[in-house]
Design a protein around this motif. Sequence first.
Motif, mmCIF file in Angstrom:
data_model
loop_
_atom_site.group_PDB
_atom_site.id
_atom_site.type_symbol
_atom_site.label_atom_id
_atom_site.label_comp_id
_atom_site.label_asym_id
_atom_site.label_seq_id
_atom_site.Cartn_x
_atom_site.Cartn_y
_atom_site.Cartn_z
ATOM 1 N N UNK A 177 101.520 111.026 -26.020
ATOM 2 C CA UNK A 177 101.832 112.266 -25.309
ATOM 3 C C UNK A 177 102.926 112.045 -24.258
ATOM 4 N N UNK A 178 103.594 113.122 -23.874
ATOM 5 C CA UNK A 178 104.675 113.044 -22.896
ATOM 6 C C UNK A 178 104.758 114.371 -22.149
ATOM 7 N N UNK A 179 105.255 114.297 -20.936
ATOM 8 C CA UNK A 179 105.462 115.508 -20.148
ATOM 9 C C UNK A 179 106.837 116.086 -20.452
ATOM 10 N N UNK A 180 106.880 117.394 -20.654
ATOM 11 C CA UNK A 180 108.130 118.110 -20.880
ATOM 12 C C UNK A 180 108.399 118.977 -19.653
ATOM 13 N N UNK A 181 109.559 118.782 -19.027
ATOM 14 C CA UNK A 181 109.897 119.510 -17.810
ATOM 15 C C UNK A 181 111.022 120.498 -18.067
ATOM 16 N N UNK A 182 111.043 121.562 -17.280
ATOM 17 C CA UNK A 182 112.004 122.646 -17.478
ATOM 18 C C UNK A 182 112.086 123.481 -16.207
ATOM 19 N N UNK A 183 113.121 124.298 -16.130
ATOM 20 C CA UNK A 183 113.262 125.279 -15.054
ATOM 21 C C UNK A 183 112.855 126.635 -15.611
ATOM 22 N N UNK A 184 111.996 127.334 -14.882
ATOM 23 C CA UNK A 184 111.543 128.635 -15.347
ATOM 24 C C UNK A 184 111.529 129.623 -14.186
ATOM 25 N N UNK A 185 111.452 130.907 -14.524
ATOM 26 C CA UNK A 185 111.392 131.953 -13.512
ATOM 27 C C UNK A 185 112.194 133.166 -13.936
ATOM 28 N N UNK A 186 111.695 134.351 -13.587
ATOM 29 C CA UNK A 186 112.392 135.598 -13.900
ATOM 30 C C UNK A 186 113.753 135.621 -13.198
ATOM 31 N N UNK A 187 114.739 136.305 -13.775
ATOM 32 C CA UNK A 187 116.089 136.267 -13.196
ATOM 33 C C UNK A 187 116.219 136.979 -11.858
#
Length: 255
Positions: A177-187
């Motif tokens: 398993x691995x952690x997947x990171x990202x940027x999120x949020x409504x515009x």
Amino acid sequence: MKVHPDTSIRIANSETVSLELDSDVTLSQARLYLRSGDVVAVDLADNTFDFPIFAAPTTVKIGWFESSSDDAVFTSYAEVVSRHYFTLEQLSGFDGGRDDFGDLPIEMQYAARQAATEVFEEASGRSFVARIGRTKDYGRSSLLVLDHHDIRELLTPGYVQVSDSQLERRPGCGPFPRWVEYVYGAPVMPAEVSRAVLELAAYTLRPSNRPIGATGESTDAGYIHYTIAGRDGATAIPEVNAAIQQFGAGEHYVW
């Protein structure tokens, strides 16, 4: 702003913040561990330092050190965003300032704002500012369904985005398993969302005018039914619940 060990505080670049560790131990230095791998060391005065501005969104691990120790005595965390849902001045002046929220300790005001923000985001399934999220990938299905919506940018290589909150793995992706990171949020942040979170924070600071656990009350005018958080909606405020339903992500189903 007093912070406690092993807690996370949300900091906005639009506000200046001084952090003080709430501890009886006298500390001499704080070290800020950035996502880039860099470490910023700052000297403390009375266990306090001015938090620097970092490009948002990001997360910072804070190590608190004694002068005679090479290991952190305490650890806390900061999440850096571009703005809060409302300012503390708005909270102090809520409803014409009748509640005198401005007379409360800054820690209480800050905690109420962070709590209201967390409740609204969790209930609506969305963030209305850019944040860094992560989801653990066990590699067991063809698609990775992320724990968040409104994905703006992938930070972990090896994936391609195929929907608002789903990823496909590229060939050779792994190991798991691995952690997947990202940027999120409504515009954007709707004004009604900002108002609803402000109202929720004000509600949490007001003394309750009903017995804890009461769901209703008989009066000379009849029976009064109380709106109960968790039963009638995510909060005890119908207008806030309506904003959560209107602007939230809604139900998502995966087959």
